[in-house]
Enzyme design. Structure first.
Site, PDB file in Angstrom:
ATOM      1  N   SER A   1      64.510  26.149  -8.838  1.00  0.00           N
ATOM      2  CA  SER A   1      64.953  27.491  -8.485  1.00  0.00           C
ATOM      3  C   SER A   1      66.458  27.479  -8.211  1.00  0.00           C
ATOM      4  O   SER A   1      67.230  27.024  -9.049  1.00  0.00           O
ATOM      5  CB  SER A   1      64.144  28.023  -7.296  1.00  0.00           C
ATOM      6  OG  SER A   1      64.320  29.416  -7.154  1.00  0.00           O
TER       7      SER A   1
ATOM      8  N   ASP B   1      55.950  32.279 -15.030  1.00  0.00           N
ATOM      9  CA  ASP B   1      56.945  32.592 -14.000  1.00  0.00           C
ATOM     10  C   ASP B   1      57.275  34.085 -14.018  1.00  0.00           C
ATOM     11  O   ASP B   1      57.750  34.613 -15.020  1.00  0.00           O
ATOM     12  CB  ASP B   1      58.219  31.771 -14.241  1.00  0.00           C
ATOM     13  CG  ASP B   1      59.213  31.863 -13.091  1.00  0.00           C
ATOM     14  OD1 ASP B   1      59.107  32.795 -12.274  1.00  0.00           O
ATOM     15  OD2 ASP B   1      60.104  30.999 -13.024  1.00  0.00           O
TER      16      ASP B   1
ATOM     17  N   HIS C   1      56.469  30.280 -10.637  1.00  0.00           N
ATOM     18  CA  HIS C   1      57.847  29.861 -10.392  1.00  0.00           C
ATOM     19  C   HIS C   1      57.945  28.471  -9.764  1.00  0.00           C
ATOM     20  O   HIS C   1      59.032  27.892  -9.731  1.00  0.00           O
ATOM     21  CB  HIS C   1      58.521  30.894  -9.472  1.00  0.00           C
ATOM     22  CG  HIS C   1      59.983  30.686  -9.275  1.00  0.00           C
ATOM     23  ND1 HIS C   1      60.895  30.732 -10.310  1.00  0.00           N
ATOM     24  CD2 HIS C   1      60.710  30.419  -8.146  1.00  0.00           C
ATOM     25  CE1 HIS C   1      62.111  30.516  -9.839  1.00  0.00           C
ATOM     26  NE2 HIS C   1      62.023  30.326  -8.531  1.00  0.00           N
TER      27      HIS C   1
END
Length: 201
Positions: free
Chosen positions: A22, A144, A173
């Site tokens: 991320s 995601d 994600h």
């Protein structure tokens, strides 16, 4: 970057496989391009990086920045983010997962650090991404809902010369949380291939 380099120099002091998930993906790109001598391989997991900076938020008065940062602690926002993060929401987007996801927001200095980061303008690494010279594995949760892999994952694959893209099915994600066995398998295979050795079983 400075903090990460000092940790590397004092505790590791040899080239590493740097994994960034991320927003940590932006950190990985930034560090790998600034200190290529420290990084042997890069692994980007559903990585942020293609949105440069924070825009007008960086110039807001500190009062509004603090208010915005404090919203990140709120239960409704954390519950929403919790559900968006997972493919299998019934199994993983639990009350306990939401609570764990909030723990870091109560660390001493967390608010001040985030306000300072916002004031800095945030990460601006779009121009650095093609400069990643290390072998790079782009791992992306196929489902995601936060960062669309059909756009961002493909852009990483096209921008980084020595890269490969691997999709993690039945994952949102956070494949490192939702599909840890699959992710470990891909990581071991990637590291072994770059050493010219068979992956460990």
């Amino acid at each position: 970057r400075e903090h990460l380099f000092k940790f590397w120099a004092s505790q590791i002091n040899r080239p590493v496989t740097l994994v960034g998930a991320s927003l940590g993906g932006a950190t990985a790109v930034d560090f790998a391009t600034a200190h290529p001598e420290c990084v042997r391989r890069v692994v980007l997991v559903d990585a942020q990086g293609w949105i440069d900076g924070l825009g007008p938020m960086s110039s807001m008065p500190d009062f509004f920045k603090r208010a915005g940062v404090n919203v990140l602690k709120s239960v409704p926002l954390r519950q929403m983010a919790n559900k968006m993060a997972y493919f299998d929401q019934d199994k993983y987007a639990t009350e306990d997962a939401m609570r764990i996801g909030r723990l870091h927001t109560y660390l001493p200095g967390w608010t001040d650090a985030n306000v300072g980061w916002m004031s800095s303008g945030g990460y601006r690494i779009v121009n650095s991404i093609p400069q990643v010279s290390q072998e790079t594995l782009v791992l992306w949760g196929k489902q995601d809902k936060i960062l669309d892999g059909s756009e961002y994952a493909v852009k990483y694959k096209e921008a980084i010369k020595k890269s490969e893209l691997v999709w993690v099915d039945e994952s949102g994600h956070v494949p490192h949380l939702e599909q840890p066995s699959k992710m470990t398998e891909h990581l071991l295979e990637f590291c072994a291939q770059s050493q010219g050795e068979p992956a460990s079983q």
